[in-house]
Structures are given as structure tokens and as C-alpha cells.
Design a protein around this motif. Structure first.
Motif, PDB file in Angstrom:
ATOM      1  N   VAL A  22      89.460  37.071 -36.295  1.00 44.67           N
ATOM      2  CA  VAL A  22      90.453  36.030 -36.027  1.00 44.67           C
ATOM      3  C   VAL A  22      90.973  35.574 -37.378  1.00 44.67           C
ATOM      4  O   VAL A  22      90.206  35.447 -38.338  1.00 44.67           O
ATOM      5  N   ASP A  40      88.725  29.927 -30.597  1.00 41.36           N
ATOM      6  CA  ASP A  40      88.333  29.189 -29.388  1.00 41.36           C
ATOM      7  C   ASP A  40      89.237  29.525 -28.202  1.00 41.36           C
ATOM      8  O   ASP A  40      88.820  29.427 -27.055  1.00 41.36           O
ATOM      9  N   GLN A  41      90.461  29.953 -28.490  1.00 40.96           N
ATOM     10  CA  GLN A  41      91.392  30.326 -27.420  1.00 40.96           C
ATOM     11  C   GLN A  41      91.025  31.659 -26.777  1.00 40.96           C
ATOM     12  O   GLN A  41      91.429  31.945 -25.662  1.00 40.96           O
ATOM     13  N   ASN A  42      90.273  32.486 -27.505  1.00 41.52           N
ATOM     14  CA  ASN A  42      89.840  33.779 -26.982  1.00 41.52           C
ATOM     15  C   ASN A  42      88.474  33.607 -26.320  1.00 41.52           C
ATOM     16  O   ASN A  42      87.505  33.207 -26.968  1.00 41.52           O
ATOM     17  N   THR A  43      88.382  33.923 -25.034  1.00 46.14           N
ATOM     18  CA  THR A  43      87.138  33.678 -24.291  1.00 46.14           C
ATOM     19  C   THR A  43      86.027  34.652 -24.658  1.00 46.14           C
ATOM     20  O   THR A  43      84.862  34.357 -24.427  1.00 46.14           O
ATOM     21  N   SER A  87      91.774  25.795 -38.378  1.00 47.68           N
ATOM     22  CA  SER A  87      92.802  26.439 -37.571  1.00 47.68           C
ATOM     23  C   SER A  87      92.336  27.804 -37.073  1.00 47.68           C
ATOM     24  O   SER A  87      92.580  28.177 -35.917  1.00 47.68           O
ATOM     25  N   VAL A 112      82.273  30.988 -30.730  1.00 47.66           N
ATOM     26  CA  VAL A 112      82.708  30.230 -31.914  1.00 47.66           C
ATOM     27  C   VAL A 112      81.543  29.930 -32.849  1.00 47.66           C
ATOM     28  O   VAL A 112      81.708  29.834 -34.063  1.00 47.66           O
ATOM     29  N   ALA A 138      89.939  27.278 -34.272  1.00 48.59           N
ATOM     30  CA  ALA A 138      90.681  26.907 -33.067  1.00 48.59           C
ATOM     31  C   ALA A 138      91.347  28.136 -32.447  1.00 48.59           C
ATOM     32  O   ALA A 138      91.411  28.257 -31.212  1.00 48.59           O
ATOM     33  N   ASN A 139      91.837  29.059 -33.281  1.00 53.19           N
ATOM     34  CA  ASN A 139      92.405  30.302 -32.761  1.00 53.19           C
ATOM     35  C   ASN A 139      91.339  31.122 -32.046  1.00 53.19           C
ATOM     36  O   ASN A 139      91.603  31.739 -31.009  1.00 53.19           O
TER      37      ASN A 139
END
Length: 113
Positions: free
Chosen positions: A3, A59-62, A53, A66, A56-57
Motif C-alpha cells: 500500500v 484500512d480500505q482494503n479488507t 494516510s 493493518v 488509512a489506504n
């Protein structure tokens, strides 16, 4: 899985940002954020924001955990320089270069030590 987060045209010299890069490269993301939080340099606050950031990017991917993220790479490139002039003696002008930086943070999944 990797990421990344990028911030471009940051109004700070790349040389100043590169001083703190070695302190967090290879560390877990949470440890890196905590280390950057207590560094007195201006560039530490900027890099901390970019690492947050990138987390957070992720965290959007399941499919990404994290808690297992590691700062695998941190790239600091030079951006364009703003050219200014300062008045000097006898009607001359001296060039002042106000440098900018492009900062990229790459986080990868790995085992946390």
C-alpha cells in the motif's frame, strides 16, 4: 501486498526529509508513527501524516491486516524549485532556490517483531 501514499510538492528541502527516513524504514507502521510524533523536526510531522494516510489506504482494503503493516520503503525525490531573488549591494540580485520534495511511503504486510 503493498500500500502506498504520496505527497507531492511539499515545501521542504528533500535533504531535510531524508535525515529522518532511516529512523523509521523497516519498522512497523504503529512504531514509526509513534517515533515520528516525538521528533522535533518539521519533516517528521509531514512524514507522519503521509504514513497515517498509507495506513488509512490499507484500512480500505479488507484483505490487509493493518496491525501487520511495515514501512518497507520511503522515497524522497526532489520536486521543482521556486526561484526567487533577494536584493544585494550595488543593485545586484542574488538567486534564492526554495526547494520542494515528493515523498512516497510504501507499506507492506510482514511479521511484526
Amino acid at each position: 501486498m503493498e500500500v502506498r501514499a504520496t505527497q507531492r510538492y511539499v515545501r521542504i528541502s528533500p535533504q531535510k526529509v531524508r535525515m529522518i527516513v532511516d529512523a523509521i524504514k523497516g519498522k512497523p507502521a504503529e512504531t514509526a508513527i509513534n517515533a515520528l510524533k516525538f521528533m522535533p523536526q518539521k519533516s517528521a510531522g509531514i512524514v507522519e501524516k503521509i504514513v497515517r494516510s498509507a495506513v488509512a489506504n490499507a484500512d480500505q482494503n479488507t484483505s490487509i491486516d493493518v496491525d501487520d503493516l511495515i514501512v518497507s520503503n520511503l522515497i524522497v525525490d526532489q520536486g521543482p524549485s521556486m526561484k526567487r531573488f533577494k536584493a544585494r549591494a550595488r543593485g545586484r540580485g542574488a538567486r534564492i532556490l526554495k526547494k520542494t520534495a515528493h515523498i512516497t511511503v510504501v507499506l507492506a504486510e510482514g511479521s511484526v517483531q
